[in-house]
Design a protein around this motif. Sequence first.
Motif, short mmCIF file in Angstrom:
data_model
loop_
_atom_site.label_atom_id
_atom_site.label_comp_id
_atom_site.label_asym_id
_atom_site.label_seq_id
_atom_site.Cartn_x
_atom_site.Cartn_y
_atom_site.Cartn_z
N SER A 104 0.82 -1.22 0.00
CA SER A 104 0.00 0.00 0.00
C SER A 104 0.85 1.27 0.00
CB SER A 104 -0.94 0.00 1.21
OG SER A 104 -0.19 -0.04 2.42
N THR A 105 2.09 1.19 0.47
CA THR A 105 2.96 2.37 0.54
C THR A 105 3.81 2.57 -0.72
OG1 THR A 105 4.64 1.03 1.66
CG2 THR A 105 3.12 2.27 3.05
N MET A 106 3.67 1.68 -1.70
CA MET A 106 4.50 1.77 -2.91
C MET A 106 4.07 2.95 -3.77
SD MET A 106 6.78 0.31 -5.11
CE MET A 106 6.84 -1.46 -4.92
N PRO A 107 4.97 3.93 -4.05
CA PRO A 107 4.61 5.05 -4.92
C PRO A 107 4.75 4.66 -6.39
CG PRO A 107 6.83 5.36 -4.06
CD PRO A 107 6.31 4.08 -3.46
N GLY A 131 9.08 3.94 -13.08
CA GLY A 131 8.54 5.07 -12.35
C GLY A 131 8.32 4.85 -10.88
N GLY A 132 8.84 3.77 -10.34
CA GLY A 132 8.70 3.48 -8.92
C GLY A 132 9.95 3.85 -8.15
N PRO A 133 10.07 3.41 -6.91
CA PRO A 133 11.24 3.72 -6.07
C PRO A 133 12.44 2.87 -6.46
CG PRO A 133 9.74 2.30 -4.88
CD PRO A 133 9.05 2.63 -6.17
N GLN A 181 3.92 -7.47 3.26
CA GLN A 181 5.07 -7.51 4.17
C GLN A 181 6.42 -7.40 3.45
OE1 GLN A 181 4.56 -11.17 6.30
NE2 GLN A 181 2.86 -10.41 7.54
N THR A 182 6.43 -7.33 2.13
CA THR A 182 7.69 -7.36 1.38
C THR A 182 7.87 -6.07 0.58
OG1 THR A 182 7.41 -9.77 1.13
CG2 THR A 182 9.07 -8.69 -0.25
N PRO A 183 8.77 -5.19 0.99
CA PRO A 183 9.02 -3.98 0.20
C PRO A 183 9.46 -4.33 -1.22
CG PRO A 183 10.04 -3.80 2.37
CD PRO A 183 9.58 -5.23 2.22
N ASP A 196 -6.71 -3.16 2.76
CA ASP A 196 -5.98 -1.92 3.02
C ASP A 196 -4.46 -2.10 3.01
OD1 ASP A 196 -8.39 -0.60 3.27
OD2 ASP A 196 -8.46 -0.82 5.46
N SER A 197 -3.97 -3.32 3.22
CA SER A 197 -2.53 -3.52 3.34
C SER A 197 -1.82 -3.54 1.98
CB SER A 197 -2.24 -4.82 4.08
OG SER A 197 -2.77 -5.92 3.38
N ILE A 198 -2.57 -3.68 0.91
CA ILE A 198 -2.01 -3.69 -0.44
C ILE A 198 -2.88 -2.80 -1.31
CG2 ILE A 198 -0.80 -5.90 -0.39
CD1 ILE A 198 -4.26 -5.75 -1.88
#
Length: 268
Positions: A104-107, A131-133, A181-183, A196-198
């Motif tokens: 969910s936090t992946m830009p 275009g990601g981190p 759970q895996t960045p 909500d977690s993804i």
Amino acid sequence: IVILSLALAGCRGTIGPPAATPDVLSLHILTTPATTALIQELAAEYAPRNAIVNLRSVTLNWDAIEQQLLAGEASYALTTYLPPISGLWTAPIGYDALAIIVPSTMPLDALTLDQVRRLFQGQIAVWDEVGGPSLPVTVFVQAPGSDASRVFDAQVMGGHRVTLGARLAMSNASMVELVAQTPGAIGYVSMAALGDSIRAVPLRAENGPAVTLSRESVTGGDYPLRAPIVVTGVSEPERDSALYAWFAWMQSPEGQSVISHRYAPLHP
């Protein structure tokens, strides 16, 4: 004694006719793991007049279901995957969609299907290429034979193989947990499994607008990775049968309302 008898007679209420004994309606259907919860919800909400629904469902993968149907060992099944050429009678009752998921936090704004395929092939190793981190890509796939895996192979991979470094998730639920759970993770699940977690990454055609996964975009056909939810069997049920009435109810507004809890309806 006469006075007491008259008093008791005056206290008696009206006795109506006895209530009719409800019929027990037995319904037997096979399901894939992806549709087990849905068939239970449809049976729980289906209430034909003066009848109690007794559902007997058996959960199998598609290969076993197809074998039983063709052998006459079962009559009908509910699935979100059907081979392009099956020779079976089918009736659509709604749509599922394949969500391409990241934490969910992946830009990340959006992906094309070609980028998705290259990510799962291992050709794109770092997210900043799309275009990601600046994080390494960790690929998760579902077990071969699952509805989601079959739809993914057909609509995304198109015969190409996923990277040998892909990690295995045994179900939609485990896929959600592992990706969350895996960045830098990427995976895929049924739209019914989103939480909500993804988040589901918007998808776009080459040079086209990004399409966000929603019931409206799936029903309208704008979202590219959708799969019809179908009742299937060797032949259409008899028009006066209990199964025909149940399947017809699934396509009715009442049935579509139940399907919309998890999936996209047939019509807006």
